[in-house]
Motif scaffolding. Structure first.
Motif, PDB file in Angstrom:
ATOM      1  N   SER A 313     -17.848  -9.712  51.096  1.00 23.41           N
ATOM      2  CA  SER A 313     -17.875  -8.257  51.282  1.00 23.41           C
ATOM      3  C   SER A 313     -17.525  -7.842  52.709  1.00 23.41           C
ATOM      4  N   ASP A 314     -17.850  -8.675  53.694  1.00 24.70           N
ATOM      5  CA  ASP A 314     -17.489  -8.331  55.074  1.00 24.70           C
ATOM      6  C   ASP A 314     -16.247  -9.074  55.549  1.00 24.70           C
ATOM      7  N   ARG A 315     -15.564  -9.722  54.631  1.00 20.80           N
ATOM      8  CA  ARG A 315     -14.305 -10.418  54.944  1.00 20.80           C
ATOM      9  C   ARG A 315     -13.355 -10.229  53.761  1.00 20.80           C
ATOM     10  N   ARG A 316     -12.962  -8.993  53.513  1.00 22.68           N
ATOM     11  CA  ARG A 316     -12.125  -8.694  52.340  1.00 22.68           C
ATOM     12  C   ARG A 316     -10.648  -8.794  52.698  1.00 22.68           C
ATOM     13  N   TYR A 317     -10.305  -9.893  53.330  1.00 26.86           N
ATOM     14  CA  TYR A 317      -8.923 -10.155  53.710  1.00 26.86           C
ATOM     15  C   TYR A 317      -8.790 -11.655  53.946  1.00 26.86           C
ATOM     16  N   HIS A 318      -7.565 -12.136  53.946  1.00 23.53           N
ATOM     17  CA  HIS A 318      -7.318 -13.563  54.096  1.00 23.53           C
ATOM     18  C   HIS A 318      -7.185 -13.973  55.561  1.00 23.53           C
ATOM     19  N   TYR A 319      -7.559 -15.206  55.822  1.00 23.08           N
ATOM     20  CA  TYR A 319      -7.293 -15.822  57.126  1.00 23.08           C
ATOM     21  C   TYR A 319      -5.817 -16.185  57.113  1.00 23.08           C
ATOM     22  N   GLU A 345      -2.399  -5.986  38.252  1.00 24.71           N
ATOM     23  CA  GLU A 345      -2.884  -4.610  38.257  1.00 24.71           C
ATOM     24  C   GLU A 345      -2.352  -3.797  39.435  1.00 24.71           C
ATOM     25  N   ASN A 346      -1.988  -4.480  40.515  1.00 28.98           N
ATOM     26  CA  ASN A 346      -1.451  -3.768  41.675  1.00 28.98           C
ATOM     27  C   ASN A 346       0.064  -3.941  41.790  1.00 28.98           C
ATOM     28  N   LYS A 347       0.679  -4.327  40.702  1.00 34.65           N
ATOM     29  CA  LYS A 347       2.124  -4.569  40.707  1.00 34.65           C
ATOM     30  C   LYS A 347       2.889  -3.269  40.949  1.00 34.65           C
ATOM     31  N   THR A 348       3.807  -3.325  41.914  1.00 27.64           N
ATOM     32  CA  THR A 348       4.603  -2.141  42.260  1.00 27.64           C
ATOM     33  C   THR A 348       6.031  -2.243  41.741  1.00 27.64           C
ATOM     34  N   GLY A 349       6.425  -3.425  41.296  1.00 25.77           N
ATOM     35  CA  GLY A 349       7.816  -3.635  40.917  1.00 25.77           C
ATOM     36  C   GLY A 349       8.628  -4.236  42.033  1.00 25.77           C
ATOM     37  N   ASN A 350       8.060  -4.257  43.215  1.00 25.28           N
ATOM     38  CA  ASN A 350       8.689  -4.873  44.383  1.00 25.28           C
ATOM     39  C   ASN A 350       7.913  -6.143  44.692  1.00 25.28           C
ATOM     40  N   VAL A 351       8.392  -7.276  44.194  1.00 25.62           N
ATOM     41  CA  VAL A 351       7.623  -8.506  44.305  1.00 25.62           C
ATOM     42  C   VAL A 351       7.422  -8.913  45.758  1.00 25.62           C
ATOM     43  N   GLU A 352       8.434  -8.675  46.584  1.00 28.21           N
ATOM     44  CA  GLU A 352       8.284  -9.022  47.994  1.00 28.21           C
ATOM     45  C   GLU A 352       7.122  -8.259  48.614  1.00 28.21           C
ATOM     46  N   GLN A 353       7.032  -6.963  48.331  1.00 25.78           N
ATOM     47  CA  GLN A 353       5.957  -6.156  48.894  1.00 25.78           C
ATOM     48  C   GLN A 353       4.607  -6.534  48.297  1.00 25.78           C
ATOM     49  N   ASP A 354       4.589  -6.866  47.016  1.00 30.05           N
ATOM     50  CA  ASP A 354       3.335  -7.257  46.374  1.00 30.05           C
ATOM     51  C   ASP A 354       2.783  -8.549  46.979  1.00 30.05           C
ATOM     52  N   ILE A 355       3.663  -9.482  47.248  1.00 26.67           N
ATOM     53  CA  ILE A 355       3.231 -10.736  47.876  1.00 26.67           C
ATOM     54  C   ILE A 355       2.661 -10.462  49.262  1.00 26.67           C
ATOM     55  N   LYS A 356       3.378  -9.631  49.990  1.00 30.97           N
ATOM     56  CA  LYS A 356       2.940  -9.320  51.351  1.00 30.97           C
ATOM     57  C   LYS A 356       1.597  -8.601  51.334  1.00 30.97           C
ATOM     58  N   ASN A 357       1.427  -7.655  50.401  1.00 31.76           N
ATOM     59  CA  ASN A 357       0.166  -6.919  50.301  1.00 31.76           C
ATOM     60  C   ASN A 357      -0.991  -7.842  49.947  1.00 31.76           C
ATOM     61  N   TYR A 358      -0.722  -8.795  49.085  1.00 29.97           N
ATOM     62  CA  TYR A 358      -1.780  -9.724  48.686  1.00 29.97           C
ATOM     63  C   TYR A 358      -2.160 -10.664  49.827  1.00 29.97           C
ATOM     64  N   LEU A 359      -1.179 -11.170  50.543  1.00 26.22           N
ATOM     65  CA  LEU A 359      -1.442 -12.178  51.562  1.00 26.22           C
ATOM     66  C   LEU A 359      -2.058 -11.595  52.821  1.00 26.22           C
ATOM     67  N   PHE A 360      -1.461 -10.532  53.319  1.00 27.11           N
ATOM     68  CA  PHE A 360      -1.870 -10.049  54.644  1.00 27.11           C
ATOM     69  C   PHE A 360      -2.404  -8.628  54.551  1.00 27.11           C
ATOM     70  N   GLN A 361      -3.662  -8.484  54.916  1.00 26.79           N
ATOM     71  CA  GLN A 361      -4.314  -7.173  54.933  1.00 26.79           C
ATOM     72  C   GLN A 361      -4.483  -6.739  56.385  1.00 26.79           C
ATOM     73  N   ASP A 362      -3.817  -5.671  56.775  1.00 29.08           N
ATOM     74  CA  ASP A 362      -3.984  -5.214  58.150  1.00 29.08           C
ATOM     75  C   ASP A 362      -5.339  -4.550  58.318  1.00 29.08           C
ATOM     76  N   SER A 363      -5.641  -4.110  59.535  1.00 26.13           N
ATOM     77  CA  SER A 363      -6.979  -3.600  59.839  1.00 26.13           C
ATOM     78  C   SER A 363      -7.354  -2.365  59.023  1.00 26.13           C
ATOM     79  N   GLU A 364      -6.371  -1.657  58.470  1.00 20.15           N
ATOM     80  CA  GLU A 364      -6.657  -0.449  57.696  1.00 20.15           C
ATOM     81  C   GLU A 364      -6.673  -0.709  56.195  1.00 20.15           C
ATOM     82  N   ARG A 366      -8.087  -3.662  54.427  1.00 20.79           N
ATOM     83  CA  ARG A 366      -8.804  -4.900  54.123  1.00 20.79           C
ATOM     84  C   ARG A 366      -9.666  -4.653  52.885  1.00 20.79           C
ATOM     85  N   ASN A 367      -9.017  -4.717  51.731  1.00 20.17           N
ATOM     86  CA  ASN A 367      -9.676  -4.270  50.507  1.00 20.17           C
ATOM     87  C   ASN A 367      -9.540  -5.251  49.352  1.00 20.17           C
ATOM     88  N   LEU A 368      -9.337  -6.527  49.646  1.00 18.80           N
ATOM     89  CA  LEU A 368      -9.314  -7.506  48.572  1.00 18.80           C
ATOM     90  C   LEU A 368     -10.704  -7.622  47.944  1.00 18.80           C
TER      91      LEU A 368
END
Length: 539
Positions: A313-319, A345-364, A366-368
């Motif tokens: 809950s206090d680390r909702r993002y990947h290392y 469920e969060n598929k946008t149709g842009n696989v590149e962006q979906d991968i990036k969203n899943y892997l890296f959560q910026d400071s704003e 962090r909602n995994l």
């Protein structure tokens, strides 16, 4: 038997010699009389009455403290222990959430028998006892920014590891010191050190600094840093910050060279303090590099997240580095199979962006989803803060008594400060997950403990040294049981010392902060040297 009246001021004569290049005569003049006796009834309790176990078997590092039992936390301690010992997977609750990248799939792989990692001939994340973390720098002691600080060598499908661990090579090279690895009486010793090489094609990501600027492969330096024993860390956390500061001030006033990034001119360097989400700042006290503050956000609290990449809950993002996310999102192999392994469920149709969203959560963002529950994390921290220290052994043995006296006489106790007194232990969490003095965790108020560390960084100037050269004095308590508990006796930050004698002699380089002590150690006869080793193994 007389009670040992140990005084930090008694030892300041040793400290003052260390940094002003005293002559031999001056060292003898400054060496105080040292009471050779040990009050066995006190120092046997290495962790104080609330933190000591009298188990000296192969499970000695695994016991809960009396404080944990007294607080009725034994069951929670045992539940927390599961999260240290069990292998994480992607889907097997409650040990799910492994990856997408990871350093190890379990904590105990790095801490065999709950102890220090052991020396390895190769780097494989799955090898039992491999506590090594790769330290990959630009040759100027700065981490390579496109890798995480603890570089990952494992990945779950369809991702690829940032470094191909099968291409990592560790060579153990012989080292001969200025004395030819021999004492004046003819006894010899052996010294070795690691040389680590990673070919350029082993890196999945480009070599860049923290700002994205390229780093030449020829400038890259790779070092090793091993895990340490985790027992007793709750007791070290209970040492008051004002006591730590007093130790720094005392050493600075005695002329000891301190790391200016941590402490200078009688006070902490503000940039060297540890801070979290609460905004409060704390003195650092954990890891060789002195990178962590209070235990509640210390190496274990972070490792259960970043070693396995299991969110909570206090680390909702990947290392993860943004550089890796960019590379992986453009990888055709990853794109082809991404949706086979990860929900849409969060598929946008842009696989590149979906991968990036899943892997890296910026400071704003962090909602995994949290993969580790709060209850499980609390239990893990009950276990972590609740690990006891093995009692010291054989302190009434004549040879151990002799080693105890010599250990202090030649100055080892200058950095390996024998004892501390804990405070009220109203511990804090820099990130606020735990309230100050949270009743869910065990406490160790007003205990005399014997870690044999000043909790300060010093420099030994070894061949292929630790990054920056500054290394926190390793607590010696319990290390004599390493062979029976962890299956090895390897010591020092990269396990280069295979026994106590080798560890001592690695302190002897010409520029070492401990050089003067090693010169005095070399003046001892074999029986005296062996007595010091036996004493170190007894505590």
């Amino acid at each position: 038997m007389k009670r040992l009246l140990y005084s930090r001021w008694l030892l300041m004569g040793f400290i003052s010699c260390a940094l002003v290049a005293c002559s031999d005569d001056e060292i003898k003049d400054e060496t105080p009389d040292v009471n050779p006796d040990i009050d066995v009834n006190i120092e046997t309790y290495a962790g104080g009455e609330l933190g000591t176990t009298f188990n000296s078997s192969a499970s000695a590092y695994e016991d809960p403290t009396p404080a944990t039992e007294n607080a009725g936390l034994t069951d929670k301690f045992k539940y927390g222990e599961y999260f240290f010992e069990r292998t994480y997977t992607q889907n097997s609750r409650p040990f799910n959430g492994l990856g997408p990248l990871y350093v190890r799939s379990s904590c105990i792989n790095c801490h065999p028998g709950y102890g220090h990692g052991k020396r390895m001939e190769r780097y494989r994340a799955g090898d039992w006892g491999n506590g090594y973390l790769l330290v990959v720098t630009d040759g100027k002691d700065n981490y390579v920014g496109s890798l995480t600080g603890m570089p990952q060598t494992k990945a779950v499908a369809p991702f690829k590891a940032p470094i191909d661990e099968e291409k990592i090579k560790i060579d153990w090279l012989p080292y001969t010191d200025e004395w030819g690895n021999k004492f004046a009486d003819g006894e010899s010793y052996s010294l070795i050190y690691p040389e680590v090489t990673i070919p350029e094609d082993a890196y999945y990501v480009p070599l860049e600094d923290a700002k994205g600027n390229p780093i030449a492969y020829s400038d890259v330096v790779v070092l090793l840093e091993s895990t340490i024993g985790i027992y007793g860390t709750g007791l070290l956390d209970a040492i008051p910050e004002e006591a730590l500061k007093a130790e720094y001030i005392s050493q600075e006033q005695a002329g000891v060279k301190l790391n200016p990034a941590v402490f200078a001119n009688g006070d902490w360097n503000p940039d060297g303090l540890y801070s979290g989400l609460t905004g409060k700042k704390f003195a650092k006290r954990f890891t060789y590099a002195l990178s962590r503050g209070p235990l509640q956000d210390g190496p274990g609290a972070n490792a259960i997240w970043n070693i396995t990449n299991v969110t909570r809950s206090d680390r909702r993002y990947h290392y993860m580095t943004e550089c890796y996310a960019e590379v992986a999102s453009k990888d055709p192999d990853v794109q082809k199979d991404f949706y086979k392994y990860f929900p849409e469920e969060n598929k946008t149709g842009n696989v590149e962006q979906d991968i990036k969203n899943y892997l890296f959560q910026d400071s704003e963002h962090r909602n995994l989803a949290a993969e580790m529950t709060d209850e499980d994390y609390v239990n893990f921290m009950v276990w972590h803060r609740g690990l006891a220290v093995p009692a010291a052994r054989d302190l009434d043995d004549a040879t151990v008594q002799k080693g105890h006296k010599l250990f202090r006489e030649i100055g080892c106790a200058t950095c390996h400060r024998p004892s501390w007194t804990t405070g009220d232990d109203n511990y804090a969490d820099p990130n606020g997950f735990f309230a100050d003095g949270d009743a869910r965790l065990p406490r160790y108020p007003n205990q005399t403990i014997w870690p044999y560390s000043d909790m300060i960084q010093h420099r030994l100037f070894m061949k292929n040294d630790i990054r920056t050269g500054w290394c926190r004095t390793t607590p010696l308590w319990g290390r004599g049981l390493s062979a029976i508990c962890a299956g090895h006796s390897d010591r020092m930050h990269d396990c280069r010392a295979r026994n106590v004698m080798e560890a001592i002699m690695w302190h002897g380089s010409p520029d070492s902060d401990a050089r003067w002590t090693i010169e005095k150690f070399r003046e001892l006869n074999k029986d005296e040297r062996d007595a010091i080793v036996k004493f170190i193994d007894s505590i």
